[in-house]
Design an enzyme around this catalytic site. Sequence first.
Site, mmCIF file in Angstrom:
data_model
loop_
_atom_site.group_PDB
_atom_site.id
_atom_site.type_symbol
_atom_site.label_atom_id
_atom_site.label_comp_id
_atom_site.label_asym_id
_atom_site.label_seq_id
_atom_site.Cartn_x
_atom_site.Cartn_y
_atom_site.Cartn_z
ATOM 1 N N SER A 1 -3.671 -3.859 5.568
ATOM 2 C CA SER A 1 -3.295 -3.273 4.292
ATOM 3 C C SER A 1 -2.113 -3.972 3.632
ATOM 4 O O SER A 1 -1.371 -4.691 4.283
ATOM 5 C CB SER A 1 -2.999 -1.785 4.471
ATOM 6 N N ASP B 1 -4.110 -1.108 14.536
ATOM 7 C CA ASP B 1 -3.246 -2.253 14.328
ATOM 8 C C ASP B 1 -1.800 -1.813 14.322
ATOM 9 O O ASP B 1 -1.053 -2.110 13.414
ATOM 10 C CB ASP B 1 -3.596 -2.928 13.003
#
Length: 894
Positions: free
Chosen positions: A674, A787
């Site tokens: 992101s 992550d």
Amino acid sequence: MGRFEYIPTSFLSILFIFCFCPMVLSLLSQNQTKTMINLSKNLPPPVPWNASYPPCSWMGVDCDPTNSSIVGISLIRYSLSASDFLPLVCKIQTLEHFDVSNNRLSSIPDGFITECGKIKGLKKLNFSGNMLGGDLPSFHGFDALESLDMSLNYLEGSIGIQLDGLVSLKSLNLTSNNFGGSIPTKLGNSTVLEHLVLSVNHFGGKIPDELLSYENLTEVDFRANLLSGFIPSNIGKLSNLESLVLSSNNLTGEIPASLLNLTKLSRFAANQNNFIGPVPPGITNHLTSLDLSFNKLSGPIPEDLLSPSQLQAVDLSNNMLNGSVPTKFSPNLFRLRFGSNHLSGNIPPGAFAAVPNLTYLELDNNDLTGTIPAELDSCRKLALLNLAQNHLTGVLPPLLGNLTNLQVLRLQMNELNGTIPIEIGQLHKLSILNLSWNSLGGSIPSEITNLSSLNFLNMQSNNLSGSIPTSIENLKLLIELQLGENQLSGVIPIMPRSLQASLNLSSNHLSGNIPSSFDILDGLEVLDLSNNKLSGPIPKELTGMSSLTQLLLSNNALLSGEIPKFSQHVEVVYSGTGLINNTSPDNPIANRPNTVSRNGISVAVAVLIAIVAAFVLVGLPTLLVVSRKNCWQPQFIESNLLTPNAIHKSRIHFGKAMEAVADTSNVTLKTRFSTYYTAIMPSGSIYFIKKLNCSNKILPLGSHDKFGKALEVYAKLNNSNVMTPLAYALSIDTAYILYEYISNGSLYDVLHGSMLDWGSRYTIAVGVAQGLSFLHGFASSPILLLDLSSKSIMLKSLKEPQVGDVELYHVINPLKSTGNFSEVVGSVGYIPPGTITRYSGQCFPILRELWGEAMLLIKWHEFPDCKNYWELMISLQVTFATFHLDRLVAGLVL
Ligand SMILES: *[C@@H]1O[C@H](CO)[C@@H](O)[C@H](O)[C@H]1NC(C)=O
Ligand SMILES: *[C@@H]1O[C@H](CO)[C@@H](O)[C@H](O)[C@H]1NC(C)=O
Ligand SMILES: *[C@@H]1O[C@H](CO)[C@@H](O)[C@H](O)[C@H]1NC(C)=O
Ligand SMILES: *[C@@H]1O[C@H](CO)[C@@H](O)[C@H](O)[C@H]1NC(C)=O
Ligand SMILES: *[C@@H]1O[C@H](CO)[C@@H](O)[C@H](O)[C@H]1NC(C)=O
Ligand SMILES: *[C@@H]1O[C@H](CO)[C@@H](O)[C@H](O)[C@H]1NC(C)=O
Ligand SMILES: *[C@@H]1O[C@H](CO)[C@@H](O)[C@H](O)[C@H]1NC(C)=O
Ligand SMILES: *[C@@H]1O[C@H](CO)[C@@H](O)[C@H](O)[C@H]1NC(C)=O
Ligand SMILES: *[C@@H]1O[C@H](CO)[C@@H](O)[C@H](O)[C@H]1NC(C)=O
């Protein structure tokens, strides 16, 4: 139902099943029944108390054996924030223990202290893990109180006589608050105190002599405070002491010999202070664990230090000790750390014959000479062997191949020669192998590619020749490969697609073309091929390496052709090659000779802008992508507010959000999945907007609806250590999620920026663990993050971490969604539920990233089941009393 079918269903329903099963006949007095029903009405969901059943059957309610009176109430982890119900509890006159730990209470009403103080039998109070602020309340009454736990709150001020009335107090835990002043000495007018835990506060001054009158003390923990001065020389008076922890203070002077009189003392930790002088001989006569690391101790290590047979762990690393390594080891020795001292002489071969349990051995960064003793092969449990940065000579003993439990092998920066023995290939659990900066010759044995757990392989700066084994592709978990500064030749084989951090093949004799197969390395950030004999063009496919930030090609004279157009984040260095940069003015142009870089602004200007921007956005400097304003704006096809909070509702403006994400100068952070933007709303308030990067995998056509539903679930997450979405907006191909702005940026920024004090590190670690524990606690579907890294942990303050990227679990679940498995399997943070043991090397990605190898060491034997980080942390403190968290957190800087 597609990929969102296992959205965590109500945690509640599970709880209900638990508490309805036992049918208990109520013999409770009308009074207590009434009080409990009244109490249940004052507690918000999700407390699963149902008034149509007898209170003794309610979850968390303990009754005496005849069910005629209530003796205990536990309301743990219900996110309770209003404390008005507390005085009601005191109406239960038979109460013996009351536990409201891990909620969000911010105050204790006076009524609670006055009323509960009158209960004659109340023995235990636990307010740990709330949000209590202000001064410690004065406890009047509470004649029977034996245990008071106010740890993990925000209490402050100094402690005078607030606790002095507690005449029965045996255990006091105030760890992780903001208390200051000096160590309190009025701890119950009688001196029955046994456990005194004041760690992680701001207590200053000296260790008061008055404490020595609490002769029943068995546990004293003052870790991570601001204490100075000496250890009282008559500490030997505390003859019942079993554990003494003084780590991370500013204590000085010598380690007093009177500690030798404490025959029950089993754990002594005084690491991270300013102690001077010698390690007193005999100090380990009774200890199982000794930690004096990170001090200024000098002189030789006493010859008999390691011989007492109960001894299990000794850490003297980072001192100024000289002399040689003792030759006699306790048969129970489990961990030995002598790194970063001035030790000389050989590694004593004989010492290792009878230490079967030795699991961690660190002798790195000393002046040791001689060879690596082959006798080490009898330490079959060895998981970490660090002999780096010494002057060791000779060959790598093939017998090392027998150490099949080895996970970390660091031998770099020695003078080892000979070849790499093929037996290394038997170390199937090896995760880190560092042989760099030695004089190893011969070729890289292809057996090394059998090391299926390997994450980091560094053989830089040796004399290795021959070609890179083509089977290197088999290292399916490799994240970093360093083979620079050798004599390697031949062509570059296909590399493991798991590579992320860096692939360095520079300064060798590699020839042939740059393989177009590099395009599968879409997690790779740095590719260094400089100083080789590569030829031909840069394959166009390389522009598809989506994580690439640096492509270093200089001094490959035979490279030729035009540089293909890379994204603006990629810096291409190509001096000393025949490459031509032909990008047009609106494409990236060379900003210094033979370098293609970010969007046409000269480095000097870019740096200047970055500095100014960093200054403006204090604390958010990492990935400021400098560029001109981009005219493109996403079209939001759907936008929704998720938060019930009226303030946010009135401030969030989707139009402004749309503008913000169109301007790349608003990018503040990029994680693997992101990109975070900051957006200033018309009201002037600031929000984070997160754009999900793997957009096409997130929003296949027609799934917008499901996405919104999934986010609604996350919006209800209610934990102060988890970032909760406030609103979202969807464009045709990607999703944008709005969060509260967090002014301190990510943990990554802070770790790589300013100095972070030990207390904060500890609190951050604990907060992260709590956030993870919360996420993992979903009954129907634990949320395991994909992550998790220091970049996806935001800091509300230097002590309040929030775990981010939470929604990615459902959004990109590799097990349930189609086709993306391999996309994620190489990611550091990927933890497939159920395959934890197989992936044990990957089990604690966060911890690994945070604490480096220290943490890596703990996971495994003792914790085969990695479901709950928080439990792990707690067990760490208890089981691994010796492997103190603060030391682990020290790894934060590594
Ligand atoms: C029951 O409650 C009333 C009022 O709260 C109190 O006066 C009375 O003493 C209680 N009785 C018992 C047996 O606790
Ligand atoms: C506080 O310290 C006591 C005594 O050592 C211990 O029993 C308790 O578990 C600690 N509480 C927390 C939250 O660690
Ligand atoms: C301790 O308690 C006794 C009575 O139990 C009292 O006389 C004395 O003043 C108390 N001491 C302190 C310091 O509070
Ligand atoms: C230590 O504890 C014992 C039993 O709990 C008690 O009798 C004794 O008085 C205590 N010692 C001190 C110094 O308070
Ligand atoms: C620690 O103590 C030394 C003296 O022993 C002093 O010079 C130093 O300022 C102290 N450091 C802190 C952080 O208090
Ligand atoms: C330690 O014990 C010895 C012998 O029992 C005694 O002479 C000495 O005073 C003690 N030292 C301290 C500091 O308690
Ligand atoms: C090694 O550890 C095991 C369990 O951890 C223990 O049972 C055994 O006694 C230890 N061996 C020695 C020689 O200390
Ligand atoms: C230890 O390694 C040597 C050489 O690699 C081998 O011959 C021997 O069989 C191994 N011993 C065990 C117990 O694995
Ligand atoms: C390795 O180095 C030692 C000296 O440190 C030397 O005696 C030996 O010949 C060297 N061996 C090889 C294979 O280079």
